[in-house]
Enzyme design. Structure first.
Site, PDB file in Angstrom:
ATOM      1  N   ASP A   1      -9.157  13.202 -11.809  1.00 42.97           N
ATOM      2  CA  ASP A   1      -8.850  11.811 -11.524  1.00 42.97           C
ATOM      3  C   ASP A   1      -9.692  11.304 -10.355  1.00 42.97           C
ATOM      4  O   ASP A   1      -9.171  10.795  -9.366  1.00 42.97           O
ATOM      5  CB  ASP A   1      -7.358  11.649 -11.230  1.00 42.97           C
TER       6      ASP A   1
ATOM      7  N   LYS B   1       3.655  11.943   0.124  1.00 37.88           N
ATOM      8  CA  LYS B   1       3.602  11.560  -1.283  1.00 37.88           C
ATOM      9  C   LYS B   1       4.857  12.053  -1.981  1.00 37.88           C
ATOM     10  O   LYS B   1       5.182  13.236  -1.935  1.00 37.88           O
ATOM     11  CB  LYS B   1       2.351  12.176  -1.931  1.00 37.88           C
TER      12      LYS B   1
ATOM     13  N   GLY C   1      -0.005   5.959  -6.317  1.00 42.16           N
ATOM     14  CA  GLY C   1      -0.964   6.574  -7.223  1.00 42.16           C
ATOM     15  C   GLY C   1      -0.288   6.982  -8.509  1.00 42.16           C
ATOM     16  O   GLY C   1       0.886   6.687  -8.748  1.00 42.16           O
ATOM     17  N   GLY C   2      -1.047   7.662  -9.329  1.00 38.74           N
ATOM     18  CA  GLY C   2      -0.520   8.092 -10.605  1.00 38.74           C
ATOM     19  C   GLY C   2       0.585   9.119 -10.473  1.00 38.74           C
ATOM     20  O   GLY C   2       1.403   9.273 -11.377  1.00 38.74           O
ATOM     21  N   PHE C   3       0.617   9.799  -9.347  1.00 40.01           N
ATOM     22  CA  PHE C   3       1.588  10.887  -9.223  1.00 40.01           C
ATOM     23  C   PHE C   3       2.796  10.496  -8.405  1.00 40.01           C
ATOM     24  O   PHE C   3       3.704  11.285  -8.215  1.00 40.01           O
ATOM     25  CB  PHE C   3       0.916  12.096  -8.584  1.00 40.01           C
TER      26      PHE C   3
END
Ligand SMILES: *[C@@H]1O[C@H](CO)[C@@H](O)[C@H](O)[C@H]1NC(C)=O
Ligand SMILES: *[C@@H]1O[C@H](CO)[C@@H](O)[C@H](O)[C@H]1NC(C)=O
Ligand SMILES: *[C@@H]1O[C@H](CO)[C@@H](O)[C@H](O)[C@H]1NC(C)=O
Ligand SMILES: *[C@@H]1O[C@H](CO)[C@@H](O)[C@H](O)[C@H]1NC(C)=O
Ligand SMILES: *[C@@H]1O[C@H](CO)[C@@H](O)[C@H](O)[C@H]1NC(C)=O
Ligand SMILES: *[C@@H]1O[C@H](CO)[C@@H](O)[C@H](O)[C@H]1NC(C)=O
Ligand SMILES: *[C@@H]1O[C@H](CO)[C@@H](O)[C@H](O)[C@H]1NC(C)=O
Ligand SMILES: *[C@@H]1O[C@H](CO)[C@@H](O)[C@H](O)[C@H]1NC(C)=O
Ligand SMILES: *[C@@H]1O[C@H](CO)[C@@H](O)[C@H](O)[C@H]1NC(C)=O
Ligand SMILES: *[C@@H]1O[C@H](CO)[C@@H](O)[C@H](O)[C@H]1NC(C)=O
Ligand SMILES: *[C@@H]1O[C@H](CO)[C@@H](O)[C@H](O)[C@H]1NC(C)=O
Ligand SMILES: *[C@@H]1O[C@H](CO)[C@@H](O)[C@H](O)[C@H]1NC(C)=O
Length: 853
Positions: free
Chosen positions: A627, A529, A510-512
């Protein structure tokens, strides 16, 4: 109203109906009016005064307080169904024996007498010329003078508030030493012993410091706690049940004996908590008694003593608090300060204003040691370094690895710290902790697991955002155990490295940061994550993590733990077996087993909206997601939607959400509200925009920004609006659904809602709570105005739409199909047939045993 009641009653479990029917036979209950001179006897608990439809009863019930819970102790109560009390004469203080009686005297007074004839409670209504009484279908017991109500139990509540009962500033709910009040400014407050205010929940930050005229709090039967006042243009919704709007559940608000305020939702005789006021039970003042220290164990909050210098007052009830083995006055020259790391002593108004000093740690310790009346002190490890000196005769503590504060307790020498957990030695602890028998693991976890805490530097204690885990009445796999054990675990990097086998199986990026699959030592499958580009220090990171972990909702992915070690920042989430929504919406034709049927789609749409509602509305610190897109909507094994990645925008770079969110959605700009690009203020309405795009995609199975010949070279969303405008709703719905049943009324609602959400002007968009209601059909949906014409829609207003008539036609038949062979595998599509091949973890049903270093 009447209809709701009727259905509610008919959804009783059959057993209860049988019981109620047997009452009818045996006692022919006084269905309507009760006349002066009537008496109820505790010796015959079957004898009742009931409401006309037998929804509520006035009767003796076995006492419910833990200490008095024996078969020989009773309370006189109004119950919903056969046993759920919503009012008690004299509250929990008026416990009577089996020969007690309840009299409706001929002078109009109500009296509760115990066996020896002592008066335990009375209504003081002998001067009101009462002529009759009635228990109405809302659960209100009313004394009447002819037809006029002169006294009612709704005006004299005990610890419970039911729908249609008005709660005003002159009323109070009590439970033990705890009380709940509504303030003139509309704030809800909880106090201990009528003084310490440990919770104050405002309905609107910006105006909750001005007084209202006559605020009235009420729980709507839908499950929304709302505030009305002549000064407010409309009713303000203060809290939502996690299952609000669902079913004919009977809900009520209760101040529980643990000092927490909860809304319960009952359906078919079984109840669940659907909203919790104080999300962090350890923040309830006095929960662990005097000198008790609250912390979180495997199954929820636990109470312990600060050290071996103390004994529990009641070994059988740790909530009673602790007493010193040697009193301070017996060792005047030999007192010392016992240091407790990661601990704070709860300090709430009015204490906060009087005993604060800004000194360093060692001065905070020595000042208390020398102060004659000081018994303990706490240094808040904020940047200011406030020191609270505790002089009161009642001190309550909170210990958690997440708390940066250090506290001191004055004790007689020598100080005798609590023994460390019963494990051989530090080195072994790490490895063995994983395989040891569960008892030891539990003991270890008790000490090492972490719990949520938000201590904002400014001393803002009442952050409500951390509502406890809530679980829906119907579908939830959460048990009561999970609800209490909101334990956040701190992992070491090594541990996570091991449980992901060296970050081998990547689930997505993902973006993070990238997400990896892992398995914890107890077998729980998790998604780990690895955050990238963290701009924050350790302390801020912990605070954000605490905030994220405290947002518990059925439709939000749960954070299980985190790791913050040197440069590493990782978050550990529950694993979602079915992955993200985009795989199902945009799968290609040959992946037909991935097709979601209409029911699942609608449920996912609704669930997602509920999750976002929780983020937006049920926090004072509104969490904007920033988001929302199908990739961030995960599906559990039952295809329930869970929103993920919330709270991260702030985590990554608190100073500049914009930049990072923009980069994080690089390539999927279709979900960004126009204000992002136009450099206008970002509000929660920006999330609504993104949600609207997702909703349209759920209905259509196509990306909102797809451009093709079929869409006349326009973006799909704009094309869809034109089709809608021209009455071709069927053209918008996913073609792959054409052979299946589609509830066209729902589809129509969803489509209209999506167009409302993606309005160019933020103020045109509904708030997300309204979106939920619109989807549910609770509120009427007006015709959505055209989307931005400049962006390519030529919906000039020529042909007026006729939604009404097109709906009648549409709801008769499902969408028609172009000829296409039905593959039988499609039949079962939608729920549970999709075998993912991944092993099923035990998502969230077991809590972790590993803790911090
Ligand atoms: C009681 O039940 C009947 C039928 O079930 C219904 O018509 C009536 O409205 C109910 N009364 C109240 C006060 O809800
Ligand atoms: C109350 O009702 C239950 C079940 O109907 C019955 O077993 C019990 O004996 C009754 N008690 C009294 C005191 O009548
Ligand atoms: C409850 O019953 C027990 C024994 O029957 C009695 O000792 C006790 O005092 C009662 N509690 C109250 C609060 O009346
Ligand atoms: C009735 O109440 C009085 C006063 O509260 C108490 O002294 C007495 O013991 C009670 N009697 C019974 C039988 O519980
Ligand atoms: C009735 O009056 C007594 C004595 O003044 C008081 O203690 C009690 O709380 C009153 N009861 C109610 C229901 O107001
Ligand atoms: C509660 O208040 C509303 C209006 O504020 C009123 O219509 C209603 O009758 C009240 N209910 C009771 C039980 O007093
Ligand atoms: C509650 O407050 C009263 C007076 O305000 C005080 O006398 C009493 O000791 C307090 N109770 C406890 C348990 O501290
Ligand atoms: C009302 O609640 C808000 C937080 O929700 C708080 O900031 C404010 O101080 C409270 N006001 C009072 C008077 O308690
Ligand atoms: C809070 O109240 C102010 C003033 O009435 C209003 O402008 C604002 O929209 C309100 N905010 C919310 C979230 O209700
Ligand atoms: C409650 O019971 C009714 C009938 O017994 C059933 O149709 C309904 O599904 C049940 N509701 C829940 C939430 O279990
Ligand atoms: C605690 O419980 C045990 C057994 O249940 C009992 O023997 C003991 O008296 C209790 N202690 C207290 C202080 O109530
Ligand atoms: C003070 O405590 C120590 C133990 O820590 C003890 O040896 C000493 O005798 C005590 N002194 C007095 C004056 O009580």
């Amino acid at each position: 109203m009447g209809r709701r009641k009727a259905t509610r009653r008919s959804s009783f479990p059959s057993m209860e109906i049988v019981i109620i029917l047997s009452f009818l036979d045996l006692f022919a209950p006084l269905a309507a009016e009760i006349l002066p001179g009537s008496v109820l006897y505790a010796s015959n608990p079957n004898q009742t005064w009931s409401s006309s439809n037998n929804t509520f009863f006035l009767r003796f019930i076995p006492a419910t307080t833990p200490t008095a819970r024996t078969t020989t102790n009773f309370s006189l109560a109004i119950t919903y169904g056969s046993s759920i009390p919503i009012w008690k004469a004299g509250g929990d203080a008026a416990i009577v024996d089996a020969s007690a009686s309840f009299h409706f005297l001929s002078d109009g007074n109500l009296c509760l007498l115990n066996g020896s004839g002592s008066l335990l409670w009375q209504s003081n209504t002998s001067d009101l010329a009462v002529s009759s009484a009635i228990l109405d279908e809302d659960g209100n017991f009313i004394l009447k003078r002819r037809s006029m109500s002169v006294w009612s139990t709704f005006d004299h509540p005990t610890d419970t508030l039911v729908p249609s009962q008005n709660f005003t500033t002159d009323k109070v709910l009590t439970s033990g030493l705890y009380s709940f009040r509504l303030l003139n400014n509309g704030n809800l407050t909880l106090r201990w012993n009528d003084s310490i205010m440990y919770w104050s929940f405002g309905w609107n930050y910006s105006v909750s410091n001005t007084d209202l005229r006559n605020p009235v709090l009420a729980l709507q039967s839908l499950g929304i706690l709302s505030l009305a006042d002549p000064m407010l243009s409309s009713v303000v919704n203060m809290a939502y049940c996690s299952d609000f709007g669902e079913g004919d559940n009977f809900r009520f608000l209760r101040l529980d004996s643990d000092g927490n305020l909860r809304i319960y939702s009952f359906v078919n005789g079984s109840g669940t908590v659907c909203w919790t006021g104080v999300s962090d039970q350890c923040e309830v003042f006095g929960y662990c008694g005097d000198m008790g220290i609250c912390s979180y164990g495997e199954t929820g909050p636990i109470c312990r003593c600060p050290s071996e210098n103390f004994d529990p007052i009641d070994p059988n009830d740790s909530r009673k608090g602790c007493k010193r083995k040697m009193e301070l006055k017996n060792c005047p020259l030999n007192a010392t300060m016992l240091q407790m790391d990661h601990t704070l002593f709860l300090t709430y108004p009015p204490e906060t204003s009087t005993e604060v000093f800004i000194v360093g740690i060692s001065a905070c310790r020595s000042n208390c040691l020398e102060g004659y009346s000081c018994v303990a002190s706490t240094v808040l490890a904020d940047s200011i370094g406030q020191c609270y000196m505790k002089t009161s005769n009642f001190v309550g503590g909170y210990q958690s690895p997440a708390i940066p504060s250090t506290s001191f307790v004055k004790v007689c020498s020598p100080e005798l710290p609590n023994p460390p957990p019963s494990l051989p030695n530090e080195e072994d602890k790490k490895r063995k902790g994983l395989e040891l028998p569960s008892l030891i693991v539990v003991a270890f976890a008790v000490l090492s697991t972490m719990m949520v805490l938000v201590i904002l530097a400014g001393g803002l204690w009442f952050c409500c955002c951390r509502n406890n885990p809530v679980f829906g009445g119907r579908s939830s796999q959460y048990s009561l155990l999970d609800y209490t054990s909101a334990v956040l675990v701190q992992f070491s990097y090594r541990e996570l490295h091991r449980s992901t086998r060296g970050f081998r199986q990547k689930l997505g990026a993902g973006g993070f940061g990238a997400v990896y699959k892992g398995m914890l030592a107890n077998g729980t499958v998790v998604a780990v994550k690895k955050l990238e580009g963290i701009a924050q220090g350790e302390k801020q990171f912990r605070m954000e993590v605490a905030t994220i972990s405290s947002t518990h909702h059925l439709n939000l992915v749960r954070l299980i733990g985190f790791c913050s070690e040197r440069k590493h920042r990782l978050l550990v989430y529950e694993f979602m077996k079915n992955g993200s929504l985009d795989h199902f919406l945009f799968s290609s034709e040959d992946e037909s087993e991935k097709l979601l049927n209409w029911d699942s789609r609608f449920r996912i749409a609704l669930g997602t909206a509920r999750g976002i509602t929780y983020l937006h509305d049920e926090c004072q610190d509104c969490i904007m997601h920033c988001d929302i897109k199908p990739e961030n909507i995960l599906l559990d094994e039952n295809f329930h939607a869970k929103v993920s990645d919330f709270g991260l925008a702030k985590l990554i770079n608190p100073k500049d959400h914009r930049y990072h969110t923009l980069t994080s959605v690089r390539g999927t700009r279709g979900y960004l509200a126009p204000e992002w690009l136009a450099d206008l203020p970002i509000t929660s309405k920006s999330d609504v925009y993104s949600y609207g795009m997702v909703l349209l995609e759920i209905v259509s199975g196509r990306r909102n920004f797809d451009v093709s010949g079929e869409t006349n070279g326009k973006k799909f969303s704009l094309w869809a609006y034109e089709e809608f405008y021209n009455g071709n709703v069927k053209g918008i719905i996913d073609k792959r659904l054409c052979e299946y049943v589609v509830d066209m009324e729902q589809a129509m609602r969803a489509i209209q809602v999506s167009f409302w959400c993606i309005q160019e002007q933020p103020n045109q968009r509904p708030v997300i709570g309204k979106v939920v209601q619109m989807l549910e059909g609770i509120v009427e949906i007006e015709k959505p105005p055209p989307l931005n014409a400049a962006a390519g829609v030529s919906a000039g207003g020529a042909s007026p739409m006729n939604i009404g008539s097109s709906m009648t036609v549409l709801s008769i038949s499902a969408a028609s199909c172009p000829a296409r062979s039905a593959s039988s595998s499609l039949q079962a599509a939608g729920i549970a047939s999709f075998a993912s091949g991944m092993d099923v973890g035990r998502p969230s049903s077991s809590i972790l045993q590993r803790g911090s270093e």
